[in-house]
Scaffold this active site. Sequence first.
Site, PDB file in Angstrom:
ATOM      1  CG  HIS A   1      -0.308   0.403   2.492  1.00  0.00           C
ATOM      2  ND1 HIS A   1       0.410  -0.491   3.246  1.00  0.00           N
ATOM      3  CD2 HIS A   1      -0.215   1.583   3.151  1.00  0.00           C
ATOM      4  CE1 HIS A   1       0.900   0.111   4.317  1.00  0.00           C
ATOM      5  NE2 HIS A   1       0.541   1.380   4.288  1.00  0.00           N
TER       6      HIS A   1
HETATM    7  C1  UD1 Z   1      -1.777   5.781   5.646  1.00  0.00           C
HETATM    8  C2  UD1 Z   1      -0.495   6.247   6.322  1.00  0.00           C
HETATM    9  C3  UD1 Z   1       0.472   5.073   6.422  1.00  0.00           C
HETATM   10  C4  UD1 Z   1      -0.164   3.847   7.038  1.00  0.00           C
HETATM   11  C5  UD1 Z   1      -1.459   3.532   6.311  1.00  0.00           C
HETATM   12  C6  UD1 Z   1      -2.163   2.363   6.937  1.00  0.00           C
HETATM   13  C7  UD1 Z   1       0.111   8.597   5.858  1.00  0.00           C
HETATM   14  C8  UD1 Z   1       1.007   9.490   5.104  1.00  0.00           C
HETATM   15  N1  UD1 Z   1       0.172   7.268   5.546  1.00  0.00           N
HETATM   16  O1  UD1 Z   1      -1.441   5.416   4.317  1.00  0.00           O
HETATM   17  O2  UD1 Z   1       1.574   5.468   7.218  1.00  0.00           O
HETATM   18  O3  UD1 Z   1       0.723   2.768   6.933  1.00  0.00           O
HETATM   19  O4  UD1 Z   1      -2.308   4.684   6.351  1.00  0.00           O
HETATM   20  O5  UD1 Z   1      -3.117   1.815   6.072  1.00  0.00           O
HETATM   21  O6  UD1 Z   1      -0.605   9.048   6.702  1.00  0.00           O
HETATM   22  N2  UD1 Z   1      -8.347   5.309   0.599  1.00  0.00           N
HETATM   23  C9  UD1 Z   1      -9.570   4.721   0.448  1.00  0.00           C
HETATM   24  N3  UD1 Z   1     -10.330   4.529   1.573  1.00  0.00           N
HETATM   25  C10 UD1 Z   1      -9.938   4.920   2.806  1.00  0.00           C
HETATM   26  C11 UD1 Z   1      -8.691   5.555   2.932  1.00  0.00           C
HETATM   27  C12 UD1 Z   1      -7.913   5.734   1.829  1.00  0.00           C
HETATM   28  O7  UD1 Z   1      -9.963   4.349  -0.631  1.00  0.00           O
HETATM   29  O8  UD1 Z   1     -10.677   4.710   3.775  1.00  0.00           O
HETATM   30  C13 UD1 Z   1      -7.504   5.480  -0.596  1.00  0.00           C
HETATM   31  C14 UD1 Z   1      -7.635   6.857  -1.197  1.00  0.00           C
HETATM   32  O9  UD1 Z   1      -7.536   6.727  -2.579  1.00  0.00           O
HETATM   33  C15 UD1 Z   1      -6.427   7.582  -0.674  1.00  0.00           C
HETATM   34  C16 UD1 Z   1      -5.406   6.462  -0.587  1.00  0.00           C
HETATM   35  O10 UD1 Z   1      -6.159   5.310  -0.228  1.00  0.00           O
HETATM   36  O11 UD1 Z   1      -6.020   8.634  -1.480  1.00  0.00           O
HETATM   37  C17 UD1 Z   1      -4.333   6.700   0.427  1.00  0.00           C
HETATM   38  O12 UD1 Z   1      -4.916   6.961   1.707  1.00  0.00           O
HETATM   39  P1  UD1 Z   1      -4.084   7.761   2.815  1.00  0.00           P
HETATM   40  O13 UD1 Z   1      -4.837   7.776   4.081  1.00  0.00           O
HETATM   41  O14 UD1 Z   1      -3.611   9.045   2.265  1.00  0.00           O
HETATM   42  O15 UD1 Z   1      -2.764   6.906   2.988  1.00  0.00           O
HETATM   43  P2  UD1 Z   1      -2.538   5.343   3.198  1.00  0.00           P
HETATM   44  O16 UD1 Z   1      -1.832   4.806   2.013  1.00  0.00           O
HETATM   45  O17 UD1 Z   1      -3.749   4.621   3.648  1.00  0.00           O
END
Ligand code: UD1
Length: 349
Positions: free
Chosen positions: A204
């Site tokens: 991820h």
């Molecule tokens: C975040 C944390 C990471 C952690 C991870 C756990 C940061 C910079 N990163 O990464 O340290 O290891 O969480 O999972 O804070 N999305 C969805 N549904 C959701 C949430 C996210 O579809 O409920 C998708 C969206 O397209 C979003 C992408 O995932 O843009 C990334 O989500 P984000 O919360 O920015 O970072 P993670 O990769 O989840």
Amino acid sequence: MRFVSVVGARPQFIKVAMVSKMLRQFHEEQIIHTGQHYDYCLSEQFFQELAIPAPDYHLACGSTSHGAQTGAMLTAIEQILLKEHFDWVLVYGDTNSTLAATLAAAKLHIPVAHIEAGLRSYNRAMPEEINRVVTDHLADRNFCPTEMARQCLEREGITGGVSVVGDVMYDMLLSVQPLLAERAAQLLPRLHVEPGNYLLATVHRAANTDDPRTFHAIAHSFNKLKYPIIFPAHPRARACIARYHVALKKHVLLIDPPGYIDMLALQRSAFRILTDSGGIQKEAFFLGVPCITLRSETEWRETVVTGWNTLAGIHWRQIIEAVARPTPAPVEKKLFGEGDAALRIARSW
Ligand code: UD1
């Protein structure tokens, strides 16, 4: 004393579950959920399964760019802190939610305690590394999971307010360990795999998903491996598979992200675990399953120096070689504490 825990992403829910339970024996605590993770399988599922008290505030900040997301959280958290007059703000790990809460509190002169402090990958291209460095330097108390984490802080001149308490994720794992065998016995037949004869994979990290060539390289190595692979896909990984037209072979089974206990049960019975997650590298170590990390550095060096984690990067040859490495010798020393980290944190005030 009045505490507030600020959480927003999946691994933080696992950490706050234990800390909240212990803290509420001695103090008052509220929870702010920033809404960084909002899908049921990444958020609500954990609150239900781990019986985490419902958040007192839900900010619904959602997914945007790093600056916009952190800025929205910062604004919203500041409003709550101005209203509530908490004695301490508790932050967890290294996400954008951690950073936003730390900045909001520090600017209002409210003391911050950082749980899971002192981790370093020494790769500033990772957003998490920036979040950790800023948080550790601003925090008034840093609770380190390991001695190595404490040493990282010392090298940066952070020595006051630092304690090594153990890892709250280890506490959490110990509390559900008796359930895992039965859970695996229910789960594995449904996925058509046998204990010790499949790989569990997760991807991820932005570094592995943002560039199509990197994501294709990882998928290619999965396709080449000669084991069934269970691949619980973060929404971002699933989006990449579609967007980059990635063809996974039949032995790679994509599933939705499981709950906490199911995920541990899948890890416990795997032959090897392939991941770019920080938390899973540790959980593999706790469960005695060799881990292959799909990155070239890690913030959990304890797992590498003991031989239980191999930094394989994303090249298929290295990944296949790492999967074939023999199981290392067991580690007797309790590198991640005694399973009482959350209690020690709660009692430290
Ligand atoms: C975040 C944390 C990471 C952690 C991870 C756990 C940061 C910079 N990163 O990464 O340290 O290891 O969480 O999972 O804070 N999305 C969805 N549904 C959701 C949430 C996210 O579809 O409920 C998708 C969206 O397209 C979003 C992408 O995932 O843009 C990334 O989500 P984000 O919360 O920015 O970072 P993670 O990769 O989840």
